[in-house]
Design a protein around this motif. Structure first.
Motif, PDB file in Angstrom:
ATOM      1  N   GLY A  17     -19.644   3.494   4.166  1.00 55.61           N
ATOM      2  CA  GLY A  17     -19.501   4.374   5.327  1.00 55.61           C
ATOM      3  C   GLY A  17     -18.176   4.149   6.025  1.00 55.61           C
ATOM      4  O   GLY A  17     -17.871   3.038   6.451  1.00 55.61           O
ATOM      5  N   GLY A  19     -17.103   5.575   8.933  1.00 62.10           N
ATOM      6  CA  GLY A  19     -17.136   6.128  10.296  1.00 62.10           C
ATOM      7  C   GLY A  19     -16.516   5.128  11.259  1.00 62.10           C
ATOM      8  O   GLY A  19     -15.580   4.396  10.904  1.00 62.10           O
ATOM      9  N   VAL A  21     -17.456   2.197  12.476  1.00 59.35           N
ATOM     10  CA  VAL A  21     -17.446   0.793  12.058  1.00 59.35           C
ATOM     11  C   VAL A  21     -16.601   0.623  10.805  1.00 59.35           C
ATOM     12  O   VAL A  21     -15.684  -0.199  10.755  1.00 59.35           O
ATOM     13  N   LEU A  52     -17.219  11.620  16.548  1.00 62.25           N
ATOM     14  CA  LEU A  52     -18.403  12.362  16.992  1.00 62.25           C
ATOM     15  C   LEU A  52     -18.390  12.774  18.469  1.00 62.25           C
ATOM     16  O   LEU A  52     -18.887  13.857  18.803  1.00 62.25           O
ATOM     17  N   LEU A  55     -17.646  16.393  19.096  1.00 58.83           N
ATOM     18  CA  LEU A  55     -18.393  17.525  18.533  1.00 58.83           C
ATOM     19  C   LEU A  55     -18.739  18.592  19.586  1.00 58.83           C
ATOM     20  O   LEU A  55     -18.590  19.777  19.315  1.00 58.83           O
ATOM     21  N   PRO A  56     -19.193  18.201  20.791  1.00 58.92           N
ATOM     22  CA  PRO A  56     -19.462  19.262  21.768  1.00 58.92           C
ATOM     23  C   PRO A  56     -18.192  20.072  22.089  1.00 58.92           C
ATOM     24  O   PRO A  56     -18.262  21.288  22.269  1.00 58.92           O
ATOM     25  N   HIS A  85     -21.421   9.007  -2.347  1.00 62.22           N
ATOM     26  CA  HIS A  85     -22.562   8.452  -1.609  1.00 62.22           C
ATOM     27  C   HIS A  85     -22.948   7.106  -2.210  1.00 62.22           C
ATOM     28  O   HIS A  85     -23.045   7.001  -3.433  1.00 62.22           O
ATOM     29  N   ALA A 117     -22.274   0.162   6.970  1.00 61.81           N
ATOM     30  CA  ALA A 117     -21.810   0.906   8.151  1.00 61.81           C
ATOM     31  C   ALA A 117     -22.129   2.385   7.977  1.00 61.81           C
ATOM     32  O   ALA A 117     -21.303   3.254   8.279  1.00 61.81           O
ATOM     33  N   GLY A 118     -23.337   2.672   7.487  1.00 62.35           N
ATOM     34  CA  GLY A 118     -23.721   4.061   7.159  1.00 62.35           C
ATOM     35  C   GLY A 118     -24.167   4.883   8.355  1.00 62.35           C
ATOM     36  O   GLY A 118     -24.541   6.053   8.202  1.00 62.35           O
ATOM     37  N   LEU A 137     -26.442  18.554  15.654  1.00 60.84           N
ATOM     38  CA  LEU A 137     -25.034  18.463  16.063  1.00 60.84           C
ATOM     39  C   LEU A 137     -24.578  17.033  15.793  1.00 60.84           C
ATOM     40  O   LEU A 137     -24.339  16.246  16.706  1.00 60.84           O
ATOM     41  N   LYS A 138     -24.490  16.732  14.484  1.00 57.30           N
ATOM     42  CA  LYS A 138     -24.169  15.373  14.068  1.00 57.30           C
ATOM     43  C   LYS A 138     -23.009  15.381  13.083  1.00 57.30           C
ATOM     44  O   LYS A 138     -22.556  14.340  12.659  1.00 57.30           O
ATOM     45  N   TYR A 179     -26.388  12.463  26.162  1.00 57.97           N
ATOM     46  CA  TYR A 179     -25.051  13.007  26.425  1.00 57.97           C
ATOM     47  C   TYR A 179     -24.668  14.098  25.437  1.00 57.97           C
ATOM     48  O   TYR A 179     -24.031  15.069  25.805  1.00 57.97           O
ATOM     49  N   ASN A 283     -29.550   5.423   9.155  1.00 62.89           N
ATOM     50  CA  ASN A 283     -29.384   6.114   7.877  1.00 62.89           C
ATOM     51  C   ASN A 283     -30.431   5.595   6.866  1.00 62.89           C
ATOM     52  O   ASN A 283     -30.465   4.401   6.567  1.00 62.89           O
ATOM     53  N   LEU A 285     -30.528   5.498   3.864  1.00 62.33           N
ATOM     54  CA  LEU A 285     -29.989   4.899   2.627  1.00 62.33           C
ATOM     55  C   LEU A 285     -30.318   3.411   2.554  1.00 62.33           C
ATOM     56  O   LEU A 285     -30.494   2.858   1.463  1.00 62.33           O
ATOM     57  N   VAL A 376     -18.572   8.433  29.889  1.00 56.03           N
ATOM     58  CA  VAL A 376     -17.876   9.617  30.409  1.00 56.03           C
ATOM     59  C   VAL A 376     -18.372  10.823  29.630  1.00 56.03           C
ATOM     60  O   VAL A 376     -18.589  10.729  28.433  1.00 56.03           O
TER      61      VAL A 376
HETATM   62  C1  LIG Z   1     -22.529  14.726  19.303  1.00 58.90           C
HETATM   63  C2  LIG Z   1     -22.350  13.240  19.536  1.00 58.90           C
HETATM   64  C3  LIG Z   1     -21.643  12.802  20.643  1.00 58.90           C
HETATM   65  C4  LIG Z   1     -21.476  11.429  20.870  1.00 58.90           C
HETATM   66  N1  LIG Z   1     -20.776  11.034  21.982  1.00 58.90           N
HETATM   67  C5  LIG Z   1     -20.634   9.710  22.219  1.00 58.90           C
HETATM   68  C6  LIG Z   1     -19.917   9.272  23.371  1.00 58.90           C
HETATM   69  O1  LIG Z   1     -19.427  10.086  24.156  1.00 58.90           O
HETATM   70  N2  LIG Z   1     -19.805   7.928  23.575  1.00 58.90           N
HETATM   71  C7  LIG Z   1     -20.340   7.003  22.709  1.00 58.90           C
HETATM   72  O2  LIG Z   1     -20.202   5.792  22.944  1.00 58.90           O
HETATM   73  N3  LIG Z   1     -21.020   7.399  21.608  1.00 58.90           N
HETATM   74  C8  LIG Z   1     -21.169   8.715  21.339  1.00 58.90           C
HETATM   75  N4  LIG Z   1     -21.867   9.117  20.235  1.00 58.90           N
HETATM   76  C9  LIG Z   1     -22.453   8.103  19.324  1.00 58.90           C
HETATM   77  C10 LIG Z   1     -21.410   7.520  18.370  1.00 58.90           C
HETATM   78  O3  LIG Z   1     -20.621   8.536  17.810  1.00 58.90           O
HETATM   79  C11 LIG Z   1     -22.085   6.680  17.295  1.00 58.90           C
HETATM   80  O4  LIG Z   1     -22.825   5.676  17.928  1.00 58.90           O
HETATM   81  C12 LIG Z   1     -21.054   6.070  16.354  1.00 58.90           C
HETATM   82  O5  LIG Z   1     -20.443   7.076  15.588  1.00 58.90           O
HETATM   83  C13 LIG Z   1     -21.713   5.033  15.419  1.00 58.90           C
HETATM   84  O6  LIG Z   1     -20.743   4.535  14.533  1.00 58.90           O
HETATM   85  P1  LIG Z   1     -21.168   4.132  13.044  1.00 58.90           P
HETATM   86  O7  LIG Z   1     -19.935   3.632  12.370  1.00 58.90           O
HETATM   87  O8  LIG Z   1     -22.364   3.270  13.082  1.00 58.90           O
HETATM   88  O9  LIG Z   1     -21.629   5.508  12.373  1.00 58.90           O
HETATM   89  P2  LIG Z   1     -20.747   6.784  12.041  1.00 58.90           P
HETATM   90  O10 LIG Z   1     -19.545   6.859  12.874  1.00 58.90           O
HETATM   91  O11 LIG Z   1     -21.702   7.933  12.083  1.00 58.90           O
HETATM   92  O12 LIG Z   1     -20.305   6.522  10.535  1.00 58.90           O
HETATM   93  C14 LIG Z   1     -21.223   6.479   9.475  1.00 58.90           C
HETATM   94  C15 LIG Z   1     -20.493   6.887   8.211  1.00 58.90           C
HETATM   95  O13 LIG Z   1     -21.336   6.643   7.096  1.00 58.90           O
HETATM   96  C16 LIG Z   1     -21.166   7.692   6.185  1.00 58.90           C
HETATM   97  N5  LIG Z   1     -22.312   7.754   5.279  1.00 58.90           N
HETATM   98  C17 LIG Z   1     -23.492   8.368   5.477  1.00 58.90           C
HETATM   99  N6  LIG Z   1     -24.276   8.228   4.389  1.00 58.90           N
HETATM  100  C18 LIG Z   1     -23.569   7.502   3.490  1.00 58.90           C
HETATM  101  C19 LIG Z   1     -23.834   7.043   2.168  1.00 58.90           C
HETATM  102  N7  LIG Z   1     -24.986   7.293   1.539  1.00 58.90           N
HETATM  103  N8  LIG Z   1     -22.861   6.351   1.518  1.00 58.90           N
HETATM  104  C20 LIG Z   1     -21.680   6.089   2.126  1.00 58.90           C
HETATM  105  N9  LIG Z   1     -21.386   6.498   3.371  1.00 58.90           N
HETATM  106  C21 LIG Z   1     -22.323   7.192   4.051  1.00 58.90           C
HETATM  107  C22 LIG Z   1     -21.013   8.916   7.069  1.00 58.90           C
HETATM  108  O14 LIG Z   1     -20.407   9.997   6.365  1.00 58.90           O
HETATM  109  C23 LIG Z   1     -20.142   8.372   8.187  1.00 58.90           C
HETATM  110  O15 LIG Z   1     -18.769   8.543   7.932  1.00 58.90           O
HETATM  111  C24 LIG Z   1     -22.039  10.492  19.966  1.00 58.90           C
HETATM  112  C25 LIG Z   1     -22.742  10.936  18.846  1.00 58.90           C
HETATM  113  C26 LIG Z   1     -22.897  12.299  18.629  1.00 58.90           C
HETATM  114  C27 LIG Z   1     -23.667  12.761  17.416  1.00 58.90           C
END
Ligand SMILES: Cc1cc2nc3c(=O)[nH]c(=O)nc-3n(C[C@H](O)[C@H](O)[C@H](O)COP(=O)(O)OP(=O)(O)OC[C@H]3O[C@@H](n4cnc5c(N)ncnc54)[C@H](O)[C@@H]3O)c2cc1C
Length: 469
Positions: A17, A19, A21, A52, A55-56, A85, A117-118, A137-138, A179, A283, A285, A376
């Motif tokens: 992943g 994203g 992380v 993310l 997105l809004p 994936h 970090a999925g 809206l993800k 939010y 996730n 997975l 915010v």
């Molecule tokens: C609309 C929206 C608004 C938000 N606004 C805020 C905000 O204002 N402030 C705030 O603090 N947080 C906000 N968040 C929450 C924040 O975005 C998440 O908490 C953050 O993205 C988590 O990070 P992460 O690395 O765990 O996951 P993500 O950033 O979601 O990254 C996960 C990654 O894993 C990948 N993945 C998925 N499945 C697989 C697979 N099978 N194999 C390999 N990779 C895979 C995905 O494609 C993605 O790139 C918001 C979330 C949303 C949906």
């Protein structure tokens, strides 16, 4: 099968992943690991990190889709990028099963260390009609589709003599008052208002916006008092905020609502637009791995971010962000764990990168500790809400803002926080251009069926246009 193009002879740190992380850990470690003869491999089905929180604003047309994503290949040049994936992980044999996107092959990828970090996926419920008629809206694609759809519905409504059809087209519903949902209803109201002001056949009063929230309040990220002010503000803009209300069914886009307190019916109406933002879950997975999970399906970690089972930490396995149950040592987390947000994800990633290096050097690891800094949120142009805590010099309960000051904080914070100078520059430039020329309210109508024109030109009857989100 083995896959010849991928690095074989170098010790691999596999990041599942890319994203918040995954991108951050890769950014911090890729060069060092490459220089020491190893390789960081990032596997993600998307060739980019999605920012993310934008997105809004993408749904509301204030930020374009490509500015809200950070491309892996351009910005993780010292990492090995695999656009696919991860289907499962067998940590006992240090192997992940990976499948390339679309018709891509499935292959085994050996690693030495792994970062899970999925992230999370939308949490939906088995509500009749929801899967057929709703949208989440993800993802960036969902946000783009929502924007185009809302603008198209306005055009459709402006040319119909059927009052019921017009009402349905101009009714926009968001379920979930966190939010994400609150920002989304506010942003699309703002955009729809601008679009209708440019359309002489419609009135702003023809528009209907409904935010549905099962709890007695919205936005748990800000104080109750501030959240009540946001409800007041939204209602002042004509947005219906239905608290203690839930969606009972959405068959044929006819919504039936129920009151959560006494389970009595709470109204019914038709809508063409149903956006679901009522929560996330880890996730799935990770269910296809041999890692320890908690009862909510999250990977269990220690505060040092090593994956940790009943017998202690696993060698060479790390997890953070939405997919992980990371202990919140401040005592502020829900059930003792960090809540799923970007504030934690990005800071956990920094701590994890440090700990990965410390573990390799045989040095002690540090626990992740982060006091909530507040939140915010943008609620459309010049409108917002902010709660700032935990900074030196601020009172213990923090400070809260609303209106243009909070909106400016939201923009400054996120414009600064999106990774890479390239993306920051794009976002600030777009905002400046919108400020000068006004918001762009054009929908890109044929992104859903881009071959129609060509099929007609080539003498083939085009497939019927799919109407719906
Ligand atoms: C609309 C929206 C608004 C938000 N606004 C805020 C905000 O204002 N402030 C705030 O603090 N947080 C906000 N968040 C929450 C924040 O975005 C998440 O908490 C953050 O993205 C988590 O990070 P992460 O690395 O765990 O996951 P993500 O950033 O979601 O990254 C996960 C990654 O894993 C990948 N993945 C998925 N499945 C697989 C697979 N099978 N194999 C390999 N990779 C895979 C995905 O494609 C993605 O790139 C918001 C979330 C949303 C949906």
């Amino acid at each position: 099968m083995s896959f010849t193009q991928l690095a074989k002879d170098r010790p691999r740190l596999l990041i599942v992943g890319g994203g918040y992380v995954g991108f951050t850990v890769a950014q911090e470690l890729q060069k060092r690991i490459k220089d020491s003869g190893g390789v960081v491999t990032v596997v993600d089905p998307n060739p980019y990190m999605m920012y993310l929180p934008f997105l809004p604003e993408v749904a509301g047309g204030n930020v374009s889709a490509r500015s809200a994503v950070v491309p892996h290949r351009q910005h993780l040049k010292d990492s090995e990028i695999v656009t696919g994936h991860v289907l499962g992980v067998d940590h006992a044999s240090r192997t992940a099963t990976v499948k390339g996107i679309d018709e891509g092959e499935t292959f085994e990828l050996a690693y030495d260390e792994i970062v899970i970090a999925g992230g999370s996926v939308t949490r939906a419920f088995p509500i009749e009609g929801l899967a057929e008629n709703g949208i989440g809206l993800k993802t960036i694609e969902e946000a783009v589709a929502v924007r185009n759809w809302v603008l198209e519905r306005i055009e459709v409504a402006s040319l119909t003599s059927d009052e019921a059809k017009k009402r349905r087209a101009l009714t926009f519903v968001v379920v979930g008052g966190g939010y994400a949902g609150t920002e989304t209803i506010a942003e699309i109201e703002d955009m729809a208002r601008s679009a209708v002001e440019r359309n002489e056949r419609l009135q702003v009063s023809d528009l209907r916006f409904v935010l549905i929230e099962a709890m007695g309040r919205i936005m748990p990220e800000v104080s109750e008092e501030r959240a009540e002010k946001v409800v007041e503000h939204l209602r002042g803009r004509g947005i219906e905020v239905l608290l203690n209300t839930s969606l009972d069914s959405a068959v044929d886009k006819h919504l039936k609502l129920i009151n959560m307190q006494d389970k009595s019916p709470a109204g019914e109406f038709d809508t063409d637009t149903l956006i679901w933002t009522a929560g996330v879950q880890a996730n799935p997975l990770v269910k296809n791995t041999d890692f320890p999970l908690d009862q909510r399906g999250r990977v269990r970690t220690g505060a040092d971010l090593r994956i940790t089972g009943d017998d202690g930490p696993l060698e060479g396995a790390w997890a953070a962000g939405d997919v992980a149950a990371v202990p919140d040592l401040t005592g502020g987390g829900v059930g003792g764990f960090c809540v799923p947000n970007a504030q934690h994800a990005v800071r956990q990633a920094h701590q994890m990168a440090k700990n990965i290096l410390a573990a390799r050097a045989g040095k002690p690891l540090e626990d992740y500790y982060h006091e909530n800094l507040g939140a915010v949120a943008g609620l459309g142009l010049y409108k917002g809400v902010a709660s700032i805590k935990g900074l030196p010099g601020l009172p213990a309960k923090g400070l809260e803002f609303s209106g243009p000051a909070a909106w400016a904080m939201h923009r400054l914070y996120h414009g600064y926080a999106i990774p890479t100078l390239d993306r920051k520059a794009r976002v600030f430039t777009e905002w400046a251009l919108n400020f000068v020329f006004g918001r762009d309210t054009t929908s890109l109508r044929h992104t859903r069926d881009p071959r129609t024109r060509f099929q007609t030109a080539a003498g083939k009857a085009p497939e019927p246009r799919k109407v719906g989100l």
